[in-house]
Design a protein around this motif. Structure first.
Motif, mmCIF file in Angstrom:
data_model
loop_
_atom_site.group_PDB
_atom_site.id
_atom_site.type_symbol
_atom_site.label_atom_id
_atom_site.label_comp_id
_atom_site.label_asym_id
_atom_site.label_seq_id
_atom_site.Cartn_x
_atom_site.Cartn_y
_atom_site.Cartn_z
ATOM 1 N N VAL A 184 0.827 -1.206 0.000
ATOM 2 C CA VAL A 184 0.000 0.000 0.000
ATOM 3 C C VAL A 184 0.860 1.254 0.000
ATOM 4 N N ALA A 185 0.501 2.199 -0.874
ATOM 5 C CA ALA A 185 1.059 3.549 -0.864
ATOM 6 C C ALA A 185 -0.110 4.494 -0.604
ATOM 7 N N GLU A 186 0.114 5.514 0.231
ATOM 8 C CA GLU A 186 -0.981 6.390 0.630
ATOM 9 C C GLU A 186 -1.280 7.506 -0.358
ATOM 10 N N ASN A 187 -0.386 7.748 -1.310
ATOM 11 C CA ASN A 187 -0.623 8.782 -2.321
ATOM 12 C C ASN A 187 0.335 8.544 -3.484
ATOM 13 N N GLY A 188 0.174 9.350 -4.526
ATOM 14 C CA GLY A 188 0.980 9.167 -5.717
ATOM 15 C C GLY A 188 2.467 9.326 -5.479
ATOM 16 N N ARG A 189 2.842 10.286 -4.639
ATOM 17 C CA ARG A 189 4.273 10.498 -4.364
ATOM 18 C C ARG A 189 4.877 9.278 -3.690
ATOM 19 N N ASP A 190 4.158 8.730 -2.694
ATOM 20 C CA ASP A 190 4.647 7.523 -2.025
ATOM 21 C C ASP A 190 4.759 6.359 -3.014
ATOM 22 N N ALA A 191 3.811 6.280 -3.945
ATOM 23 C CA ALA A 191 3.849 5.213 -4.957
ATOM 24 C C ALA A 191 5.094 5.330 -5.820
ATOM 25 N N LEU A 192 5.426 6.555 -6.249
ATOM 26 C CA LEU A 192 6.618 6.756 -7.073
ATOM 27 C C LEU A 192 7.867 6.316 -6.311
ATOM 28 N N GLU A 193 7.937 6.665 -5.017
ATOM 29 C CA GLU A 193 9.095 6.280 -4.202
ATOM 30 C C GLU A 193 9.167 4.762 -4.026
ATOM 31 N N LEU A 194 8.018 4.139 -3.755
ATOM 32 C CA LEU A 194 7.989 2.675 -3.595
ATOM 33 C C LEU A 194 8.425 1.969 -4.872
ATOM 34 N N LEU A 195 7.932 2.440 -6.005
ATOM 35 C CA LEU A 195 8.293 1.813 -7.283
ATOM 36 C C LEU A 195 9.772 1.991 -7.585
ATOM 37 N N ALA A 196 10.336 3.133 -7.230
ATOM 38 C CA ALA A 196 11.757 3.377 -7.484
ATOM 39 C C ALA A 196 12.641 2.477 -6.624
ATOM 40 N N MET A 197 12.152 2.126 -5.424
ATOM 41 C CA MET A 197 12.955 1.329 -4.495
ATOM 42 C C MET A 197 12.624 -0.164 -4.520
ATOM 43 N N ALA A 198 11.615 -0.558 -5.277
ATOM 44 C CA ALA A 198 11.128 -1.940 -5.237
ATOM 45 C C ALA A 198 12.234 -2.926 -5.610
ATOM 46 N N GLN A 199 12.358 -3.977 -4.800
ATOM 47 C CA GLN A 199 13.332 -5.041 -5.061
ATOM 48 C C GLN A 199 12.894 -5.902 -6.242
ATOM 49 N N ALA A 200 11.567 -6.081 -6.378
ATOM 50 C CA ALA A 200 11.008 -6.884 -7.468
ATOM 51 C C ALA A 200 9.867 -6.084 -8.089
ATOM 52 N N PRO A 201 9.598 -6.297 -9.367
ATOM 53 C CA PRO A 201 8.554 -5.510 -10.021
ATOM 54 C C PRO A 201 7.153 -5.885 -9.531
ATOM 55 N N PHE A 202 6.262 -4.915 -9.613
ATOM 56 C CA PHE A 202 4.851 -5.192 -9.336
ATOM 57 C C PHE A 202 4.209 -5.681 -10.623
ATOM 58 N N ASP A 203 3.218 -6.561 -10.482
ATOM 59 C CA ASP A 203 2.510 -7.092 -11.652
ATOM 60 C C ASP A 203 1.446 -6.117 -12.153
ATOM 61 N N ILE A 204 0.894 -5.323 -11.243
ATOM 62 C CA ILE A 204 -0.158 -4.373 -11.611
ATOM 63 C C ILE A 204 -0.228 -3.293 -10.538
ATOM 64 N N ILE A 205 -0.709 -2.116 -10.934
ATOM 65 C CA ILE A 205 -0.857 -0.995 -10.005
ATOM 66 C C ILE A 205 -2.324 -0.595 -9.984
ATOM 67 N N LEU A 206 -2.907 -0.538 -8.783
ATOM 68 C CA LEU A 206 -4.279 -0.061 -8.600
ATOM 69 C C LEU A 206 -4.165 1.360 -8.064
ATOM 70 N N MET A 207 -4.652 2.338 -8.826
ATOM 71 C CA MET A 207 -4.388 3.753 -8.543
ATOM 72 C C MET A 207 -5.677 4.515 -8.268
ATOM 73 N N ASP A 208 -5.842 4.940 -7.000
ATOM 74 C CA ASP A 208 -6.937 5.850 -6.682
ATOM 75 C C ASP A 208 -6.713 7.116 -7.505
ATOM 76 N N VAL A 209 -7.801 7.752 -7.903
ATOM 77 C CA VAL A 209 -7.682 8.933 -8.752
ATOM 78 C C VAL A 209 -7.521 10.198 -7.912
ATOM 79 N N GLN A 210 -8.330 10.346 -6.876
ATOM 80 C CA GLN A 210 -8.310 11.562 -6.064
ATOM 81 C C GLN A 210 -7.634 11.290 -4.726
ATOM 82 N N MET A 211 -6.432 11.879 -4.557
ATOM 83 C CA MET A 211 -5.672 11.713 -3.318
ATOM 84 C C MET A 211 -4.955 13.026 -3.012
ATOM 85 N N PRO A 212 -4.678 13.267 -1.716
ATOM 86 C CA PRO A 212 -3.858 14.442 -1.379
ATOM 87 C C PRO A 212 -2.397 14.199 -1.766
ATOM 88 N N VAL A 213 -1.584 15.210 -1.678
ATOM 89 C CA VAL A 213 -0.152 15.218 -1.971
ATOM 90 C C VAL A 213 0.089 15.089 -3.474
#
Length: 160
Positions: free
Chosen positions: A49-78
């Motif tokens: 889980v990432a709480e917003n788009g910025r956190d998602a970008l950071e998680l993806l940049a640091m991920a040890q293994a790739p994610f198979d799919i991303i579920l992205m809420d549209v309206q989030m703060p930050v």
């Protein structure tokens, strides 16, 4: 010792259609995080889980293994889902991104596609529909073996 843990019967595969899959859930609402994560776990997936788009970008940049799919809420703060998706596509991320939104008007769908999202999951989440949509996009993205028989244009918006 028995059979290896990776061997699944057809019944097990049907009951856990996302077994072995890593999903990134980008969602700011704690209740939605809990509900969606639990549904994904019950289907066999390993959600992060990432709480917003910025956190998602950071998680993806640091991920040890790739994610198979991303579920992205549209309206989030930050950072909202549109901006996060645009930045991911600019960085060359080809992972399928599914918008999660209560508003599924044609205008919003168009905005999601323009940002680089691939599909939609309506909120409130219908468990069966959510899992079916994820499975459909995983199949389009090449399934387990990484092959891709769709006419993929750099991972963006395959036609139905």
């Amino acid at each position: 010792s028995g059979a290896p843990a990776t061997t699944a019967t057809p019944q097990q595969a049907q009951a856990r259609p996302l077994a072995g899959r890593r999903l990134l859930l980008v969602e700011d609402n704690p209740i939605n995080q809990l509900v969606a994560s639990r549904l994904l776990e019950l289907a066999g997936a390993t959600p992060t889980v990432a709480e917003n788009g910025r956190d998602a970008l950071e998680l993806l940049a640091m991920a040890q293994a790739p994610f198979d799919i991303i579920l992205m809420d549209v309206q989030m703060p930050v950072m909202d889902g549109y901006e996060a998706t645009r930045l991911l596509r600019e960085r060359g991320v080809r992972t399928p991104i599914l918008a999660m939104s209560a508003g599924v008007t044609q205008a919003e769908r168009g905005e999601c596609l323009a940002a680089g999202m691939d599909g939609f999951i309506s909120k409130p989440v219908d468990a069966g529909q959510m899992i079916a949509t994820i499975v459909e996009w995983l199949d389009r993205a090449g399934g387990v073996n990484g092959t891709n028989d769709t006419n993929d244009t750099n991972g963006a918006n395959p036609t139905r």
